[in-house]
Design an enzyme around this catalytic site. Structure first.
Site, PDB file in Angstrom:
ATOM      1  N   SER A   1      -4.650 -47.865 -28.233  1.00 27.82           N
ATOM      2  CA  SER A   1      -5.631 -48.685 -27.532  1.00 27.82           C
ATOM      3  C   SER A   1      -5.036 -49.337 -26.293  1.00 27.82           C
ATOM      4  O   SER A   1      -5.720 -49.494 -25.277  1.00 27.82           O
ATOM      5  CB  SER A   1      -6.248 -49.739 -28.464  1.00 27.82           C
ATOM      6  OG  SER A   1      -5.251 -50.561 -29.029  1.00 27.82           O
ATOM      7  N   GLU A   2      -3.743 -49.718 -26.340  1.00 29.20           N
ATOM      8  CA  GLU A   2      -3.069 -50.194 -25.135  1.00 29.20           C
ATOM      9  C   GLU A   2      -1.591 -49.816 -25.147  1.00 29.20           C
ATOM     10  O   GLU A   2      -0.954 -49.796 -26.198  1.00 29.20           O
ATOM     11  CB  GLU A   2      -3.154 -51.719 -24.979  1.00 29.20           C
ATOM     12  CG  GLU A   2      -4.217 -52.186 -24.005  1.00 29.20           C
ATOM     13  CD  GLU A   2      -5.550 -52.421 -24.669  1.00 29.20           C
ATOM     14  OE1 GLU A   2      -6.549 -52.536 -23.947  1.00 29.20           O
ATOM     15  OE2 GLU A   2      -5.581 -52.488 -25.911  1.00 29.20           O
ATOM     16  N   THR A   3      -1.106 -49.532 -23.949  1.00 28.21           N
ATOM     17  CA  THR A   3       0.326 -49.411 -23.694  1.00 28.21           C
ATOM     18  C   THR A   3       0.687 -50.472 -22.670  1.00 28.21           C
ATOM     19  O   THR A   3       0.016 -50.604 -21.637  1.00 28.21           O
ATOM     20  CB  THR A   3       0.685 -48.016 -23.170  1.00 28.21           C
ATOM     21  OG1 THR A   3       0.365 -47.041 -24.175  1.00 28.21           O
ATOM     22  CG2 THR A   3       2.154 -47.918 -22.836  1.00 28.21           C
TER      23      THR A   3
ATOM     24  N   HIS B   1      -2.909 -58.044 -28.061  1.00 33.24           N
ATOM     25  CA  HIS B   1      -1.982 -57.438 -29.023  1.00 33.24           C
ATOM     26  C   HIS B   1      -0.795 -56.781 -28.321  1.00 33.24           C
ATOM     27  O   HIS B   1       0.326 -56.807 -28.834  1.00 33.24           O
ATOM     28  CB  HIS B   1      -2.719 -56.461 -29.939  1.00 33.24           C
ATOM     29  CG  HIS B   1      -2.893 -55.074 -29.417  1.00 33.24           C
ATOM     30  ND1 HIS B   1      -3.870 -54.730 -28.509  1.00 33.24           N
ATOM     31  CD2 HIS B   1      -2.193 -53.936 -29.666  1.00 33.24           C
ATOM     32  CE1 HIS B   1      -3.777 -53.439 -28.243  1.00 33.24           C
ATOM     33  NE2 HIS B   1      -2.764 -52.933 -28.932  1.00 33.24           N
TER      34      HIS B   1
END
Length: 265
Positions: free
Chosen positions: A45-47, A74
């Site tokens: 979902s995120e890097t 997060h």
């Protein structure tokens, strides 16, 4: 050059809970197109991308597989965890992150990490056409902040049973949709889920930035501060929230999953 990358389960007490984030540590600024390609390759979902700027200060950017985002809880939690766990920063001082949402901070609180983020309270809003039908719920309240729509439903059971039409949600403006309710029990103040198919994430496992909205909202509803939220995704995760004026403090835990090295041209 070789670039260090660490994958972390954020807002998690153990492996395979919470929200996975990759934290990439290039030694110098890199091109946005390269960061987007890495995020697409990681398919999380995120890097997060961390570049040191001065003692205790880091440039921080976040990418989904599809777009760069303005705020991510997060992956910021994961970034702080990596800096401390990898011995790159001392736990005795706050970490400072320069981001598209201004300066954010992280503080080590024994087994917990506390983030200092902007409060993003919702304002009442008329739901855009198709939103409620796409969610398949009966709303008690609809609001919006600069990022997301917020929809309160009548029960935890209704929230957990929701099966949104992601193709229809993708056509709704804004970053995503937070669905929330009071809890049926279990020691939490509220529960939530977060859907952002327009940003390349059908359902986010645990969304720190959504709690910048949820904290002020439930403080006004419940008359309590601090609060503890549970994001009721398949993986699930606990977020502690304390509203402090125009800021919120988000508390969570994190676990390292693996460490690797990216080989770059």
């Amino acid at each position: 050059m070789d670039v260090r990358l660490v994958q972390v389960d954020a807002f998690a007490r153990a492996l395979f809970e919470g929200n996975p984030a990759a934290v990439c540590l290039p030694p110098e600024p890199v091109d946005a197109s390269w960061m987007q390609n890495v995020a697409r390759e990681m398919n999380l979902s995120e890097t997060a991308f961390l570049v040191p700027r001065s003692s205790g200060v880091y440039g921080l950017r976040w990418f989904t597989p599809a777009v760069e985002v303005d705020l991510c809880g997060h992956a910021t939690l994961a970034s702080a965890h990596v800096l401390w766990e990898e011995g790159l920063a001392a736990r005795t001082a706050d970490l400072r992150f320069e981001t598209r949402s201004g300066e954010l901070r992280a503080t080590s609180r024994e087994a917990w990490i506390e983030l200092d983020f902007p409060a993003e309270p919702p304002e009442p809003a008329d739901p855009p056409g198709g939103l409620i039908g796409a969610l398949g719920v009966e709303p008690r309240y609809v609001g919006r902040n600069r990022f997301d729509y917020l929809v309160e439903v009548g029960s935890e059971a209704e929230l957990r049973a929701a099966a949104p039409d992601m193709a229809a949600l993708r056509r709704i403006g804004g970053r995503g949709v937070i669905v929330t309710s009071r809890v049926a029990g279990g020691g939490f103040d509220f529960v939530s889920r977060f859907f952002a198919p327009a940003a390349g994430i059908d359902e986010d496992p645990v969304t720190g930035s959504a709690h910048c909205c949820l904290g002020p909202y439930w403080r006004s509803r419940l008359g309590r501060n601090p609060l503890t939220g549970y994001q009721a995704s398949a993986r699930g995760g606990v977020v502690r929230v304390r509203v402090a004026g125009e800021r919120v403090r988000l508390g969570g835990q994190a676990v390292t999953v693996f460490r690797t090295t990216l080989t770059t041209p």
